[in-house]
Motif scaffolding. Structure first.
Motif, PDB file in Angstrom:
ATOM      1  N   GLU A 118     -48.778   2.092 -83.604  1.00 40.06           N
ATOM      2  CA  GLU A 118     -47.857   3.221 -83.533  1.00 40.06           C
ATOM      3  C   GLU A 118     -48.444   4.465 -84.213  1.00 40.06           C
ATOM      4  OE1 GLU A 118     -43.311   4.183 -84.906  1.00 40.06           O
ATOM      5  OE2 GLU A 118     -43.881   2.111 -84.487  1.00 40.06           O
ATOM      6  N   GLY A 119     -48.277   5.591 -83.579  1.00 43.60           N
ATOM      7  CA  GLY A 119     -48.757   6.849 -84.135  1.00 43.60           C
ATOM      8  C   GLY A 119     -50.196   7.171 -83.810  1.00 43.60           C
ATOM      9  N   THR A 120     -50.849   6.347 -82.988  1.00 39.92           N
ATOM     10  CA  THR A 120     -52.257   6.608 -82.638  1.00 39.92           C
ATOM     11  C   THR A 120     -52.436   6.918 -81.162  1.00 39.92           C
ATOM     12  OG1 THR A 120     -52.814   4.281 -82.230  1.00 39.92           O
ATOM     13  CG2 THR A 120     -53.030   5.078 -84.499  1.00 39.92           C
ATOM     14  N   GLN A 121     -51.331   7.228 -80.492  1.00 40.34           N
ATOM     15  CA  GLN A 121     -51.383   7.628 -79.092  1.00 40.34           C
ATOM     16  C   GLN A 121     -50.968   9.090 -79.024  1.00 40.34           C
ATOM     17  OE1 GLN A 121     -48.838   4.932 -76.985  1.00 40.34           O
ATOM     18  NE2 GLN A 121     -50.083   3.149 -77.488  1.00 40.34           N
ATOM     19  N   PHE A 122     -51.703   9.878 -78.226  1.00 39.82           N
ATOM     20  CA  PHE A 122     -51.498  11.318 -78.213  1.00 39.82           C
ATOM     21  C   PHE A 122     -51.255  11.819 -76.802  1.00 39.82           C
ATOM     22  CE2 PHE A 122     -54.210  10.051 -81.679  1.00 39.82           C
ATOM     23  CZ  PHE A 122     -53.581  10.652 -82.769  1.00 39.82           C
ATOM     24  N   LEU A 123     -50.155  12.538 -76.617  1.00 38.58           N
ATOM     25  CA  LEU A 123     -49.838  13.168 -75.335  1.00 38.58           C
ATOM     26  C   LEU A 123     -50.454  14.553 -75.310  1.00 38.58           C
ATOM     27  CD1 LEU A 123     -46.100  12.130 -75.274  1.00 38.58           C
ATOM     28  CD2 LEU A 123     -47.849  11.332 -73.691  1.00 38.58           C
ATOM     29  N   PHE A 124     -51.045  14.920 -74.156  1.00 42.50           N
ATOM     30  CA  PHE A 124     -51.648  16.242 -74.046  1.00 42.50           C
ATOM     31  C   PHE A 124     -51.777  16.638 -72.586  1.00 42.50           C
ATOM     32  CE2 PHE A 124     -55.023  13.116 -74.225  1.00 42.50           C
ATOM     33  CZ  PHE A 124     -55.978  13.543 -73.311  1.00 42.50           C
ATOM     34  N   ASN A 125     -52.058  17.914 -72.371  1.00 39.68           N
ATOM     35  CA  ASN A 125     -52.207  18.458 -71.025  1.00 39.68           C
ATOM     36  C   ASN A 125     -53.653  18.813 -70.731  1.00 39.68           C
ATOM     37  OD1 ASN A 125     -49.468  18.396 -70.093  1.00 39.68           O
ATOM     38  ND2 ASN A 125     -49.050  19.997 -71.579  1.00 39.68           N
ATOM     39  N   HIS A 126     -53.937  18.969 -69.462  1.00 38.67           N
ATOM     40  CA  HIS A 126     -55.289  19.302 -69.036  1.00 38.67           C
ATOM     41  C   HIS A 126     -55.771  20.592 -69.705  1.00 38.67           C
ATOM     42  CE1 HIS A 126     -58.587  18.425 -66.250  1.00 38.67           C
ATOM     43  NE2 HIS A 126     -58.770  19.733 -66.238  1.00 38.67           N
ATOM     44  N   SER A 127     -54.879  21.539 -69.869  1.00 38.51           N
ATOM     45  CA  SER A 127     -55.232  22.828 -70.477  1.00 38.51           C
ATOM     46  C   SER A 127     -55.618  22.697 -71.950  1.00 38.51           C
ATOM     47  CB  SER A 127     -54.081  23.821 -70.323  1.00 38.51           C
ATOM     48  OG  SER A 127     -52.922  23.332 -70.958  1.00 38.51           O
ATOM     49  N   ASP A 128     -55.289  21.568 -72.577  1.00 37.83           N
ATOM     50  CA  ASP A 128     -55.637  21.331 -73.985  1.00 37.83           C
ATOM     51  C   ASP A 128     -57.077  20.855 -74.165  1.00 37.83           C
ATOM     52  OD1 ASP A 128     -52.991  21.910 -74.827  1.00 37.83           O
ATOM     53  OD2 ASP A 128     -52.388  19.858 -74.329  1.00 37.83           O
ATOM     54  N   ILE A 129     -57.734  20.470 -73.073  1.00 37.70           N
ATOM     55  CA  ILE A 129     -59.077  19.894 -73.144  1.00 37.70           C
ATOM     56  C   ILE A 129     -60.120  20.988 -73.321  1.00 37.70           C
ATOM     57  CG2 ILE A 129     -60.836  18.580 -71.884  1.00 37.70           C
ATOM     58  CD1 ILE A 129     -58.496  17.107 -70.488  1.00 37.70           C
ATOM     59  N   ASP A 130     -60.992  20.784 -74.305  1.00 43.43           N
ATOM     60  CA  ASP A 130     -62.097  21.705 -74.550  1.00 43.43           C
ATOM     61  C   ASP A 130     -63.377  21.217 -73.878  1.00 43.43           C
ATOM     62  OD1 ASP A 130     -63.394  23.964 -75.800  1.00 43.43           O
ATOM     63  OD2 ASP A 130     -64.278  22.542 -77.213  1.00 43.43           O
ATOM     64  N   GLN A 131     -63.614  19.898 -73.937  1.00 44.66           N
ATOM     65  CA  GLN A 131     -64.874  19.357 -73.419  1.00 44.66           C
ATOM     66  C   GLN A 131     -64.654  17.949 -72.865  1.00 44.66           C
ATOM     67  OE1 GLN A 131     -67.897  19.471 -76.424  1.00 44.66           O
ATOM     68  NE2 GLN A 131     -69.524  18.879 -75.042  1.00 44.66           N
ATOM     69  N   ILE A 132     -65.332  17.651 -71.757  1.00 43.23           N
ATOM     70  CA  ILE A 132     -65.308  16.314 -71.161  1.00 43.23           C
ATOM     71  C   ILE A 132     -66.662  15.675 -71.435  1.00 43.23           C
ATOM     72  CG2 ILE A 132     -65.134  14.987 -69.024  1.00 43.23           C
ATOM     73  CD1 ILE A 132     -63.441  17.339 -67.903  1.00 43.23           C
ATOM     74  N   PHE A 133     -66.647  14.521 -72.116  1.00 47.43           N
ATOM     75  CA  PHE A 133     -67.885  13.819 -72.452  1.00 47.43           C
ATOM     76  C   PHE A 133     -68.238  12.746 -71.431  1.00 47.43           C
ATOM     77  CE2 PHE A 133     -66.642  15.633 -76.454  1.00 47.43           C
ATOM     78  CZ  PHE A 133     -67.843  16.041 -76.987  1.00 47.43           C
ATOM     79  N   TYR A 134     -67.227  12.108 -70.856  1.00 51.92           N
ATOM     80  CA  TYR A 134     -67.452  11.025 -69.907  1.00 51.92           C
ATOM     81  C   TYR A 134     -66.279  10.984 -68.947  1.00 51.92           C
ATOM     82  CZ  TYR A 134     -67.917   6.357 -67.961  1.00 51.92           C
ATOM     83  OH  TYR A 134     -68.035   5.304 -67.088  1.00 51.92           O
ATOM     84  N   ARG A 135     -66.559  10.900 -67.671  1.00 53.84           N
ATOM     85  CA  ARG A 135     -65.506  10.808 -66.658  1.00 53.84           C
ATOM     86  C   ARG A 135     -65.303   9.349 -66.289  1.00 53.84           C
ATOM     87  NH1 ARG A 135     -63.193  14.741 -63.192  1.00 53.84           N
ATOM     88  NH2 ARG A 135     -62.271  13.759 -61.370  1.00 53.84           N
TER      89      ARG A 135
END
Length: 93
Positions: free
Chosen positions: A52-69
Motif C-alpha cells: 500500500e502506498g507504492t502505486q502511483f497514478l499519473f497521466n501521459h503529460s506527466d512523463i518526462d522521459q521513456i527509458f523502455y517501451r
C-alpha cells in the motif's frame, strides 16, 4: 481520450520533477476515492509493488522521459480497440 496513444504495460518512465523511475502496470485507471481518471498506474522501478502506498497514478503529460517501451502484440491492440470503443460509447451517453 485516445487509448491508442497510451504506452503499454511494462514501460519504464521518469516523471517530470521525479528522481525515481516508474514501471507502468495498468492503463486507463480511475481513482475511486476522488473519481478522477488517469492514463496510467505505476510502481517504482526496479523495486516493483511494495504494498500500500507504492502505486502511483499519473497521466501521459506527466512523463518526462521513456527509458523502455513495454511489450505490444495483437492481443494488446484488440484490448486498446475494445476500451476505446467502450469509452466512446460512454461519452455519447
Amino acid at each position: 481520450m485516445k487509448f491508442s496513444e497510451l504506452l503499454p504495460i511494462g514501460t519504464v518512465v521518469l516523471l517530470k520533477n521525479a528522481e525515481k523511475k516508474l514501471m507502468i502496470f495498468g492503463v486507463g485507471q480511475t481513482n475511486e476515492t476522488e473519481h478522477v481518471d488517469y492514463d496510467y498506474i505505476g510502481v517504482m522501478y526496479p523495486e516493483g509493488n511494495m504494498g500500500e502506498g507504492t502505486q502511483f497514478l499519473f497521466n501521459h503529460s506527466d512523463i518526462d522521459q521513456i527509458f523502455y517501451r513495454g511489450y505490444e502484440d495483437e492481443e494488446r491492440e484488440e484490448f486498446i480497440n475494445r476500451i476505446q470503443k467502450m469509452y466512446d460509447e460512454h461519452e455519447k451517453n
